[in-house]
Write a protein that holds these residues in place. Structure first.
Motif, short mmCIF file in Angstrom:
data_model
loop_
_atom_site.label_atom_id
_atom_site.label_comp_id
_atom_site.label_asym_id
_atom_site.label_seq_id
_atom_site.Cartn_x
_atom_site.Cartn_y
_atom_site.Cartn_z
N ILE A 54 0.80 -1.48 -0.23
CA ILE A 54 0.05 0.17 -0.02
C ILE A 54 1.39 0.66 -0.03
N ARG A 55 0.87 2.09 -0.70
CA ARG A 55 1.91 3.41 -1.04
C ARG A 55 1.09 3.94 -0.55
N ARG A 56 -0.21 4.34 -0.10
CA ARG A 56 -1.03 6.13 0.45
C ARG A 56 -2.02 5.14 1.43
N ILE A 57 -2.10 6.26 2.21
CA ILE A 57 -2.95 5.55 3.76
C ILE A 57 -3.71 6.86 3.99
N VAL A 58 -5.16 6.53 3.51
CA VAL A 58 -6.12 8.40 3.95
C VAL A 58 -7.19 7.99 4.73
N LEU A 59 -7.00 8.65 6.08
CA LEU A 59 -8.48 8.41 6.66
C LEU A 59 -8.92 9.66 6.05
N LEU A 60 -10.77 8.83 5.83
CA LEU A 60 -11.82 9.25 5.24
C LEU A 60 -12.99 9.53 6.20
N SER A 61 -13.17 10.67 6.68
CA SER A 61 -13.68 10.38 7.99
C SER A 61 -15.42 11.89 7.56
N GLY A 62 -16.24 11.37 8.07
CA GLY A 62 -17.53 12.73 8.77
C GLY A 62 -17.61 13.15 9.79
N ASP A 63 -16.26 12.75 10.50
CA ASP A 63 -16.15 13.79 11.70
C ASP A 63 -15.46 15.14 11.85
N ARG A 64 -15.79 15.98 12.21
CA ARG A 64 -14.86 16.90 12.69
C ARG A 64 -13.88 17.01 12.69
N ALA A 65 -12.36 18.43 11.96
CA ALA A 65 -10.98 18.25 11.98
C ALA A 65 -10.87 18.40 12.90
N ALA A 66 -11.31 19.17 13.86
CA ALA A 66 -10.66 18.80 15.07
C ALA A 66 -10.51 17.69 15.67
N VAL A 67 -11.17 16.67 15.71
CA VAL A 67 -11.27 15.38 16.02
C VAL A 67 -10.58 13.78 14.98
N ALA A 68 -10.33 14.20 14.26
CA ALA A 68 -9.90 13.17 12.80
C ALA A 68 -8.82 13.75 12.83
N GLU A 69 -8.47 14.71 12.80
CA GLU A 69 -6.51 14.87 11.94
C GLU A 69 -5.89 14.53 13.32
N PRO A 70 -6.06 14.94 14.63
CA PRO A 70 -5.03 14.66 15.37
C PRO A 70 -4.63 13.01 15.77
N LEU A 71 -5.89 11.82 15.04
CA LEU A 71 -6.15 10.68 15.35
C LEU A 71 -5.09 10.37 13.94
N GLY A 72 -5.12 11.27 12.94
CA GLY A 72 -4.49 10.68 11.54
C GLY A 72 -2.91 11.04 12.09
N ALA A 73 -2.31 12.07 12.79
CA ALA A 73 -1.35 12.65 12.84
C ALA A 73 -0.68 11.34 14.38
N LEU A 74 -1.69 10.81 14.99
CA LEU A 74 -1.10 9.97 15.76
C LEU A 74 -0.76 8.95 15.31
N LEU A 75 -1.08 8.41 13.35
CA LEU A 75 -0.92 7.04 13.01
C LEU A 75 -0.41 7.62 11.95
N GLY A 76 0.40 8.87 11.75
CA GLY A 76 1.16 8.94 10.81
C GLY A 76 0.64 8.10 8.76
N LEU A 77 -0.80 8.77 9.14
CA LEU A 77 -1.45 8.42 7.65
C LEU A 77 -0.57 9.79 6.41
N ASP A 78 -1.03 9.29 4.97
CA ASP A 78 -0.83 9.79 4.62
C ASP A 78 -1.53 11.48 3.83
N ALA A 79 -3.17 11.77 4.60
CA ALA A 79 -3.52 12.38 4.85
C ALA A 79 -4.95 12.19 5.28
N VAL A 80 -5.81 13.44 5.81
CA VAL A 80 -6.77 13.30 6.23
C VAL A 80 -7.84 13.85 6.12
N LEU A 81 -9.08 13.21 5.77
CA LEU A 81 -10.18 14.83 4.58
C LEU A 81 -11.43 14.28 6.04
N ALA A 82 -11.63 15.41 6.44
CA ALA A 82 -12.82 15.33 7.70
C ALA A 82 -14.14 16.21 6.78
N GLU A 83 -15.22 15.77 8.37
CA GLU A 83 -15.86 16.72 7.27
C GLU A 83 -16.52 16.39 6.29
#
Length: 605
Positions: free
Chosen positions: A448-477
Motif C-alpha cells: 500500500i503506497r497511500r493511506i487516507v483517513l476519510l471521515s465525516g467527523d470534525r477536523a479537530a477530532v480526525a486530524e489528531p488521529l491521523g497525525a498519531l498514526l502517521g497517515l498520508d492524508a486526513v479528509l474530514a467532515e
C-alpha cells in the motif's frame, strides 16, 4: 459445476483409464483389439469435450479445449489411437482434478454452514422454550448452552467464552464480558450464558455467509477470463507451429505431436483453481470475498481509504475522565449529565449513559428537555437545571469559558452547567482499535503506497488521529457524496480499497475498486455495497485478506508461467521430431498435474 457434472467427470476419468489399461494389456497379444480399446477410451471423452466447446462458443468463449479436441480427433484419424487414449486420459484427469479442487475449496468456504443450528432455547413467560431460530426476534433472551453454536447475532448478558475458530481461524477461545457483541456461528466453549438477540436469523452473520458464499461460488475470476484471451493467442501459436512442423517433416504425425503436447494447457486449469482456493482461504480467516474479481483486485490494491468511527476506532464512545467543578462530586456530575442525555440519540450521549450505568448510578428521568442538534442539550434533572454540550451552547446556561484542559488526540470535551453555574467537564473518546497501528504497518509492507483517513467527523477530532498514526492524508467532515468524490480522486494512484462500516460509507464502498465492510457490527447497507465483508470485529483481517489475495494471484501466475514455458519447450521438441504423439501427451499430462497441484497450495496458509 454441480454434483451430477462432477460425477460425469469422475466416470469419464475411470472410463479413459480402464480403456487405456485394457488397450495396453492387449497391445502385444492382440493389437487389432487394442486399437478398439484405445478408440473406445477416447470417443466418450471427445464427445463430452465437443459438447463443452459448443456450449462455450454459444457464450462467446474460445478456449484451449479446442486443442484437446483436435488432438483426439487427429489421433483417431491418423490411427494413433494410443496417443488419443493418453490425451483422453489427460483431459479427463485434468478436468477431474480441477473439479476436485473447486469442490475442496467449496467445502472450505461452506464449512461453517454445516454448523448452523436449527433451534434455540428462548426465555419465555413460563420458562425456557425450544423454538426454531427463525422465530427469534430482536430483544429475545436466548440461553446458549455449553458446546452449542450461537444461533443469532446479539450481546452477551454475562461472561462468555466462545470458540470463534470457524469464523476467524484462531484456535484460542475468546473471553467476552457482559455487553460485548456475539456473532452467530461461534460456539460456546465455556459455561452456559444468556444472549440478547439483536437481529433476526435471516439477518444474522450465518445468513449473510450463505448469501456471500453463493455469490463467491457463482463468480468467474477475471484472471480466468484473461486466460481465455491468452488461450486464443496460444491456440494460434500452437496451430502455426503444428503447421510448420507438418510442412517441414512432410507428415501430419509431426503436427499431431505438437498438438498433444500443448493440450489442454495450464491456463485453463491453474488460474481458477488458485483463485477459488484463495476465496476459501480468506473465508477461513474471517473475510468473505464475494467474487473472484474482488479477490484479484484485492491483490493489486495500492491506495487504502479508511473510515474512522467503527472502522479505525471501536465505534463506541467511552468516558475517559470526569472533571467536576467546585462543590460537585465526580459521581454527581456524571449522574446529572447522563440522566439528561437519556433523552438524546447522540453517540456521545450513549457513551455517557453507559458509563453511568456501569458505575451503578441511579439515573433520574429528565424533564423539559430541549436539544439543539450538534450543539448540546438542556433540561431539568431532579429539580436541577442542567445543560451540556460545547462551550458556546452551555455559555447561555452559566458556563464560564476558561482555558481548555488538555485531553488525548481525538477526544471530545463536554461542558456541563448546573443551576446556572459551571458544573465541570467530561472527556470522552472513541478509542482507537488495539490492532489499528499494526494493521496499517502490515498494509504498507504489503504494497500500500497511500493511506487516507476519510471521515465525516470534525477536523479537530480526525486530524489528531491521523497525525498519531502517521497517515498520508486526513479528509474530514465529508458527506457520503464527498466520500465518493474522494474515492474517485484517489483512483489515478492505483486500485483503491475503501474500508468502512456505516450506512454513510455504502456509496464510497460501491465507488471504490474494492469495498470492504466491517460486517461484525457494521450496517447491512455497507455489507451489501461492499465486495468483501469482515465477519469478525478485527481490522487486522484487512491486511490478512490482502496477503491471501496476493499469494493466490502469485501462485496462479506462477503456475501459468511455468506451465506455458514447459508447454512451449515441449512443442518445439515435438516439432523437431524429438517427441512422438504418445510421448508428447504424457509430457503434457505431467505438466498439467504439476500446475494444478501447485495451484492448490493457495488453500494452505
Amino acid at each position: 459445476m454441480g454434483p451430477e457434472e462432477h460425477r460425469l467427470r469422475r466416470l469419464l476419468l475411470a472410463w479413459a483409464a480402464a480403456g487405456l489399461a485394457l488397450g495396453l494389456a492387449l497391445h502385444w497379444p492382440a493389437p487389432e483389439v487394442a486399437w478398439v480399446a484405445f478408440a473406445g477410451a477416447t470417443l466418450p471423452v471427445l464427445a463430452v469435450l465437443l459438447r463443452d466447446i459448443a456450449h462455450g462458443l454459444r457464450g462467446g468463449n474460445v478456449g484451449l479445449d479446442i486443442l484437446a479436441a483436435l488432438s483426439m480427433a487427429g489421433a483417431l484419424a491418423l490411427g494413433e489411437t494410443l496417443a488419443g487414449a493418453v490425451v483422453a486420459l489427460m483431459f479427463a484427469g485434468g478436468s477431474f482434478l480441477e473439479a476436485y479442487a473447486r469442490q475442496r475449496a467449496r467445502r472450505e468456504m461452506t464449512a461453517l454452514l454445516s454448523r448452523q443450528p436449527r433451534r434455540a432455547a428462548r426465555h419465555g413467560a413460563t420458562g425456557l422454550e425450544e423454538v426454531p431460530i427463525e422465530a427469534l426476534r430482536p430483544g429475545d433472551r436466548v440461553l446458549v448452552r455449553q458446546g452449542e453454536v450461537v444461533p443469532v447475532d446479539g450481546r452477551a448478558l454475562g461472561p462468555a467464552v466462545l470458540d470463534t475458530s470457524t469464523l476467524t481461524g484462531e484456535s484460542i477461545p475468546v473471553t467476552l464480558a457482559a455487553g460485548d457483541p456475539v456473532l452467530s456461528g461461534a460456539s460456546n466453549a465455556g459455561e452456559a450464558f444468556d444472549l440478547e438477540a439483536e437481529r433476526e436469523a435471516a439477518a444474522s452473520t450465518l445468513a449473510g455467509i450463505i448469501r456471500l458464499v453463493e455469490q463467491a461460488q457463482a463468480s468467474r475470476p477475471p484472471m480466468a477470463r484473461l486466460a481465455d484471451r491468452w488461450a486464443l493467442g496460444f491456440l494460434g501459436v500452437t496451430l502455426a507451429i503444428a503447421a510448420a512442423a507438418w510442412l517441414a517433416a512432410g507428415t501430419p504425425h509431426r503436427a499431431l505431436a505438437v498438438l498433444v503436447v500443448a493440450t489442454p494447457c495450464p491456463l485453463i486449469l491453474a488460474v481458477p483453481v488458485a483463485l477459488i482456493a484463495g476465496l476459501s482461504r480468506a473465508a477461513r480467516a474471517g473475510v468473505l470475498v464475494k467474487s473472484g474479481a474482488a479477490l484479484e483486485t484485492l491483490a493489486r490494491v495500492r491506495v487504502l481509504l479508511l473510515d474512522k468511527t467503527g472502522t479505525l476506532t471501536e465505534g463506541r464512545v467511552r468516558l475517559l475522565e470526569a472533571r467536576p467543578g467546585a462543590g460537585l462530586a465526580k459521581e454527581e456530575l456524571l449522574r446529572l449529565a447522563a440522566s439528561l442525555d437519556q433523552a438524546s440519540a447522540h453517540p456521545v450521549a450513549a457513551g455517557l449513559v453507559e458509563a453511568a450505568r456501569q458505575a451503578g448510578l441511579a439515573l433520574a428521568v429528565p424533564e423539559e428537555v430541549r436539544e439543539v442538534a450538534g450543539a448540546g442539550i438542556s433540561g431539568r434533572v431532579g429539580g436541577h437545571a442542567v445543560a451540556l454540550g460545547g462551550p458556546g451552547f452551555v455559555a447561555a446556561h452559566g458556563w464560564a469559558e476558561g482555558p481548555a484542559d488538555g485531553h488525548p488526540p481525538g477526544a471530545v470535551r463536554v461542558c456541563v452547567a448546573v443551576d446556572g453555574a459551571p458544573g465541570g467537564t467530561l472527556v470522552l473518546a472513541d478509542p482507537l482499535r488495539a490492532d489499528a497501528a499494526a494493521m496499517l504497518a502490515t498494509a504498507r509492507a504489503a504494497g500500500i503506497r497511500r493511506i487516507v483517513l476519510l471521515s465525516g467527523d470534525r477536523a479537530a477530532v480526525a486530524e489528531p488521529l491521523g497525525a498519531l498514526l502517521g497517515l498520508d492524508a486526513v479528509l474530514a467532515e465529508r458527506s457520503p457524496a464527498g466520500k465518493v468524490e474522494a474515492v474517485l480522486r484517489e483512483k489515478p494512484g492505483g486500485p483503491v480499497l475503501m474500508l468502512g462500516d456505516g450506512v454513510n460509507d455504502a456509496p464510497a464502498l460501491a465507488a471504490a475498486d474494492i469495498g470492504v465492510a466491517m460486517g461484525a457490527r457494521g450496517a447491512l447497507a455497507s455489507a451489501e455495497a461492499a465486495d468483501a465483508v469482515i465477519l469478525v470485529d478485527r481490522i487486522d483481517r484487512v491486511a490478512e485478506a490482502m496477503r491471501i489475495a496476493r499469494r493466490a494471484r502469485g501462485i496462479a501466475l506462477q503456475s501459468v508461467a511455468a506451465g506455458i514455458g514447459l508447454s512451449v519447450l515441449g512443442m518445439l521438441a515435438a516439432a523437431a521430431g524429438h517427441l512422438s504423439p504418445v510421448q508428447g501427451a504424457v509430457v503434457q499430462e505431467a505438466i498439467d498435474v504439476a500446475v494444478i497441484l501447485n495451484a492448490l497450495r493457495a488453500l494452505r496458509g
